[in-house]
Write a protein that holds these residues in place. Structure first.
Motif, PDB file in Angstrom:
ATOM      1  N   THR A  19       0.829  -1.216   0.000  1.00  0.00           N
ATOM      2  CA  THR A  19       0.000   0.000   0.000  1.00  0.00           C
ATOM      3  C   THR A  19       0.859   1.260   0.000  1.00  0.00           C
ATOM      4  O   THR A  19       0.504   2.249  -0.654  1.00  0.00           O
ATOM      5  CB  THR A  19      -0.980   0.024   1.190  1.00  0.00           C
ATOM      6  N   LEU A  20       1.986   1.232   0.697  1.00  0.00           N
ATOM      7  CA  LEU A  20       2.886   2.393   0.674  1.00  0.00           C
ATOM      8  C   LEU A  20       3.456   2.583  -0.725  1.00  0.00           C
ATOM      9  O   LEU A  20       3.531   3.709  -1.222  1.00  0.00           O
ATOM     10  CB  LEU A  20       4.015   2.238   1.693  1.00  0.00           C
ATOM     11  N   CYS A  21       3.811   1.492  -1.362  1.00  0.00           N
ATOM     12  CA  CYS A  21       4.382   1.573  -2.710  1.00  0.00           C
ATOM     13  C   CYS A  21       3.412   2.187  -3.711  1.00  0.00           C
ATOM     14  O   CYS A  21       3.830   2.906  -4.618  1.00  0.00           O
ATOM     15  CB  CYS A  21       4.846   0.193  -3.176  1.00  0.00           C
ATOM     16  N   GLU A  22       2.137   1.908  -3.548  1.00  0.00           N
ATOM     17  CA  GLU A  22       1.135   2.532  -4.414  1.00  0.00           C
ATOM     18  C   GLU A  22       1.159   4.051  -4.256  1.00  0.00           C
ATOM     19  O   GLU A  22       1.060   4.790  -5.227  1.00  0.00           O
ATOM     20  CB  GLU A  22      -0.256   1.993  -4.100  1.00  0.00           C
ATOM     21  N   LYS A  23       1.299   4.505  -3.007  1.00  0.00           N
ATOM     22  CA  LYS A  23       1.300   5.948  -2.728  1.00  0.00           C
ATOM     23  C   LYS A  23       2.560   6.644  -3.241  1.00  0.00           C
ATOM     24  O   LYS A  23       2.509   7.807  -3.620  1.00  0.00           O
ATOM     25  CB  LYS A  23       1.145   6.211  -1.232  1.00  0.00           C
ATOM     26  N   ILE A  24       3.690   5.944  -3.240  1.00  0.00           N
ATOM     27  CA  ILE A  24       4.956   6.586  -3.628  1.00  0.00           C
ATOM     28  C   ILE A  24       5.410   6.203  -5.033  1.00  0.00           C
ATOM     29  O   ILE A  24       6.493   6.592  -5.468  1.00  0.00           O
ATOM     30  CB  ILE A  24       6.082   6.289  -2.616  1.00  0.00           C
ATOM     31  N   SER A  25       4.589   5.447  -5.742  1.00  0.00           N
ATOM     32  CA  SER A  25       4.883   5.021  -7.116  1.00  0.00           C
ATOM     33  C   SER A  25       6.230   4.302  -7.215  1.00  0.00           C
ATOM     34  O   SER A  25       7.128   4.709  -7.946  1.00  0.00           O
ATOM     35  CB  SER A  25       4.871   6.228  -8.065  1.00  0.00           C
ATOM     36  N   MET A  26       6.346   3.234  -6.452  1.00  0.00           N
ATOM     37  CA  MET A  26       7.565   2.431  -6.474  1.00  0.00           C
ATOM     38  C   MET A  26       7.152   0.958  -6.490  1.00  0.00           C
ATOM     39  O   MET A  26       6.170   0.586  -5.860  1.00  0.00           O
ATOM     40  CB  MET A  26       8.420   2.720  -5.229  1.00  0.00           C
ATOM     41  N   GLU A  27       7.891   0.158  -7.224  1.00  0.00           N
ATOM     42  CA  GLU A  27       7.644  -1.280  -7.228  1.00  0.00           C
ATOM     43  C   GLU A  27       7.868  -1.834  -5.824  1.00  0.00           C
ATOM     44  O   GLU A  27       8.814  -1.435  -5.141  1.00  0.00           O
ATOM     45  CB  GLU A  27       8.575  -1.990  -8.216  1.00  0.00           C
ATOM     46  N   ARG A  38      19.289  -3.596   1.333  1.00  0.00           N
ATOM     47  CA  ARG A  38      20.029  -4.221   0.243  1.00  0.00           C
ATOM     48  C   ARG A  38      20.234  -3.292  -0.941  1.00  0.00           C
ATOM     49  O   ARG A  38      20.951  -3.623  -1.870  1.00  0.00           O
ATOM     50  CB  ARG A  38      19.319  -5.488  -0.220  1.00  0.00           C
ATOM     51  N   SER A  39      19.591  -2.137  -0.904  1.00  0.00           N
ATOM     52  CA  SER A  39      19.703  -1.159  -1.973  1.00  0.00           C
ATOM     53  C   SER A  39      19.633   0.229  -1.338  1.00  0.00           C
ATOM     54  O   SER A  39      18.851   0.438  -0.409  1.00  0.00           O
ATOM     55  CB  SER A  39      18.561  -1.366  -2.966  1.00  0.00           C
ATOM     56  N   PRO A  40      20.442   1.191  -1.803  1.00  0.00           N
ATOM     57  CA  PRO A  40      20.444   2.511  -1.173  1.00  0.00           C
ATOM     58  C   PRO A  40      19.169   3.306  -1.465  1.00  0.00           C
ATOM     59  O   PRO A  40      18.528   3.124  -2.495  1.00  0.00           O
ATOM     60  CB  PRO A  40      21.666   3.201  -1.782  1.00  0.00           C
ATOM     61  N   MET A  41      18.835   4.192  -0.549  1.00  0.00           N
ATOM     62  CA  MET A  41      17.658   5.045  -0.667  1.00  0.00           C
ATOM     63  C   MET A  41      18.144   6.445  -1.047  1.00  0.00           C
ATOM     64  O   MET A  41      19.061   6.974  -0.422  1.00  0.00           O
ATOM     65  CB  MET A  41      16.930   5.084   0.687  1.00  0.00           C
ATOM     66  N   THR A  42      17.540   7.046  -2.061  1.00  0.00           N
ATOM     67  CA  THR A  42      17.914   8.404  -2.445  1.00  0.00           C
ATOM     68  C   THR A  42      17.208   9.417  -1.544  1.00  0.00           C
ATOM     69  O   THR A  42      16.201   9.094  -0.892  1.00  0.00           O
ATOM     70  CB  THR A  42      17.544   8.711  -3.911  1.00  0.00           C
ATOM     71  N   GLU A  43      17.702  10.618  -1.544  1.00  0.00           N
ATOM     72  CA  GLU A  43      17.080  11.684  -0.745  1.00  0.00           C
ATOM     73  C   GLU A  43      15.650  11.936  -1.222  1.00  0.00           C
ATOM     74  O   GLU A  43      14.743  12.123  -0.421  1.00  0.00           O
ATOM     75  CB  GLU A  43      17.913  12.966  -0.828  1.00  0.00           C
ATOM     76  N   ALA A  44      15.452  11.907  -2.524  1.00  0.00           N
ATOM     77  CA  ALA A  44      14.106  12.119  -3.079  1.00  0.00           C
ATOM     78  C   ALA A  44      13.141  11.023  -2.599  1.00  0.00           C
ATOM     79  O   ALA A  44      11.972  11.295  -2.317  1.00  0.00           O
ATOM     80  CB  ALA A  44      14.163  12.146  -4.604  1.00  0.00           C
ATOM     81  N   GLU A  45      13.631   9.799  -2.507  1.00  0.00           N
ATOM     82  CA  GLU A  45      12.784   8.701  -2.022  1.00  0.00           C
ATOM     83  C   GLU A  45      12.446   8.881  -0.550  1.00  0.00           C
ATOM     84  O   GLU A  45      11.304   8.653  -0.143  1.00  0.00           O
ATOM     85  CB  GLU A  45      13.477   7.360  -2.258  1.00  0.00           C
ATOM     86  N   TRP A  46      13.429   9.299   0.265  1.00  0.00           N
ATOM     87  CA  TRP A  46      13.146   9.565   1.682  1.00  0.00           C
ATOM     88  C   TRP A  46      12.042  10.608   1.809  1.00  0.00           C
ATOM     89  O   TRP A  46      11.123  10.474   2.623  1.00  0.00           O
ATOM     90  CB  TRP A  46      14.399  10.047   2.413  1.00  0.00           C
ATOM     91  N   ALA A  52       4.298  10.517   2.375  1.00  0.00           N
ATOM     92  CA  ALA A  52       3.224   9.517   2.343  1.00  0.00           C
ATOM     93  C   ALA A  52       2.856   9.046   3.745  1.00  0.00           C
ATOM     94  O   ALA A  52       1.686   8.760   4.016  1.00  0.00           O
ATOM     95  CB  ALA A  52       3.643   8.324   1.488  1.00  0.00           C
ATOM     96  N   LEU A  53       3.853   8.984   4.639  1.00  0.00           N
ATOM     97  CA  LEU A  53       3.607   8.536   6.013  1.00  0.00           C
ATOM     98  C   LEU A  53       3.218   9.681   6.946  1.00  0.00           C
ATOM     99  O   LEU A  53       2.939   9.456   8.118  1.00  0.00           O
ATOM    100  CB  LEU A  53       4.852   7.834   6.569  1.00  0.00           C
ATOM    101  N   SER A  54       3.237  10.918   6.420  1.00  0.00           N
ATOM    102  CA  SER A  54       2.933  12.121   7.202  1.00  0.00           C
ATOM    103  C   SER A  54       3.872  12.259   8.402  1.00  0.00           C
ATOM    104  O   SER A  54       3.432  12.535   9.525  1.00  0.00           O
ATOM    105  CB  SER A  54       1.477  12.120   7.663  1.00  0.00           C
ATOM    106  N   VAL A  55       5.154  12.063   8.152  1.00  0.00           N
ATOM    107  CA  VAL A  55       6.184  12.224   9.176  1.00  0.00           C
ATOM    108  C   VAL A  55       7.325  13.052   8.592  1.00  0.00           C
ATOM    109  O   VAL A  55       7.380  13.294   7.395  1.00  0.00           O
ATOM    110  CB  VAL A  55       6.743  10.856   9.669  1.00  0.00           C
ATOM    111  N   LYS A  56       8.227  13.472   9.467  1.00  0.00           N
ATOM    112  CA  LYS A  56       9.416  14.187   9.018  1.00  0.00           C
ATOM    113  C   LYS A  56      10.440  13.171   8.536  1.00  0.00           C
ATOM    114  O   LYS A  56      10.526  12.055   9.066  1.00  0.00           O
ATOM    115  CB  LYS A  56      10.018  15.003  10.163  1.00  0.00           C
ATOM    116  N   VAL A  57      11.235  13.572   7.554  1.00  0.00           N
ATOM    117  CA  VAL A  57      12.277  12.689   7.034  1.00  0.00           C
ATOM    118  C   VAL A  57      13.194  12.231   8.169  1.00  0.00           C
ATOM    119  O   VAL A  57      13.548  11.052   8.261  1.00  0.00           O
ATOM    120  CB  VAL A  57      13.096  13.384   5.914  1.00  0.00           C
ATOM    121  N   ASP A  58      13.568  13.147   9.061  1.00  0.00           N
ATOM    122  CA  ASP A  58      14.469  12.801  10.165  1.00  0.00           C
ATOM    123  C   ASP A  58      13.895  11.732  11.094  1.00  0.00           C
ATOM    124  O   ASP A  58      14.641  11.039  11.782  1.00  0.00           O
ATOM    125  CB  ASP A  58      14.828  14.043  10.980  1.00  0.00           C
ATOM    126  N   ASP A  59      12.564  11.599  11.113  1.00  0.00           N
ATOM    127  CA  ASP A  59      11.934  10.597  11.968  1.00  0.00           C
ATOM    128  C   ASP A  59      12.094   9.172  11.434  1.00  0.00           C
ATOM    129  O   ASP A  59      11.968   8.211  12.185  1.00  0.00           O
ATOM    130  CB  ASP A  59      10.437  10.889  12.141  1.00  0.00           C
TER     131      ASP A  59
END
Length: 119
Positions: A19-27, A38-46, A52-59
C-alpha cells in the motif's frame, strides 16, 4: 540491515509495503530491497516516503551501509554525504570501465596525431 525506524513508521501508519508503494509510485520489490538495506535510498525517495507517512524525514531516515555481499551482481556504497547514487549491474559497471579506458586510449592517440600534424 533493516531500516527499523522506517518499518516502525510504516506499520504505525497502517501501511503494508504494497500500500505504501502505491502511494509513492515504487515497485514493491524495489521498496523491499531498500527497506531491508540491500539497496540505497535516495534523498528524493526519503522525502516521498516521509510525505506519504505524514512524518518528518528525520523521523524515519537511517544511513546504513548497503550490504553488497547479498547480491554480488550489483555495486553499492555507503553514502555518508547523502549524494544520490544509483546501483547498477556489476557487469554493466565493468563494461563502462573498459569502454572509458578505450576512449582515453583513443583520445591520447588523437592528441598525438594532432600534435604531429601541427609540426
Amino acid at each position: 540491515m533493516l531500516l527499523k525506524k522506517l518499518i516502525e513508521a510504516r506499520k504505525a501508519s497502517g501501511f503494508t509495503q504494497a500500500t505504501l508503494c502505491e502511494k509513492i509510485s515504487m515497485e514493491q520489490t524495489t521498496y523491499s530491497r531498500k527497506e531491508n538495506g540491500r539497496s540505497p535510498m535516495t534523498e528524493a525517495e526519503w522525502i516521498r516516503i516521509a510525505k506519504a507517512l505524514s512524518v518528518k524525514v528525520d523521523d524515519i531516515k537511517e544511513i546504513v551501509q548497503v550490504d553488497s555481499s547479498i547480491n554480488d551482481n550489483y555495486t553499492a556504497v555507503n553514502n555518508p554525504k547523502e549524494v544520490e547514487q544509483v546501483s547498477i549491474l556489476k557487469s554493466s559497471y565493468d563494461t563502462m570501465i573498459k569502454y572509458i579506458a578505450k576512449l582515453e586510449e583513443q583520445n591520447a592517440t588523437l592528441k598525438a596525431q594532432i600534435a604531429s600534424d601541427k609540426k
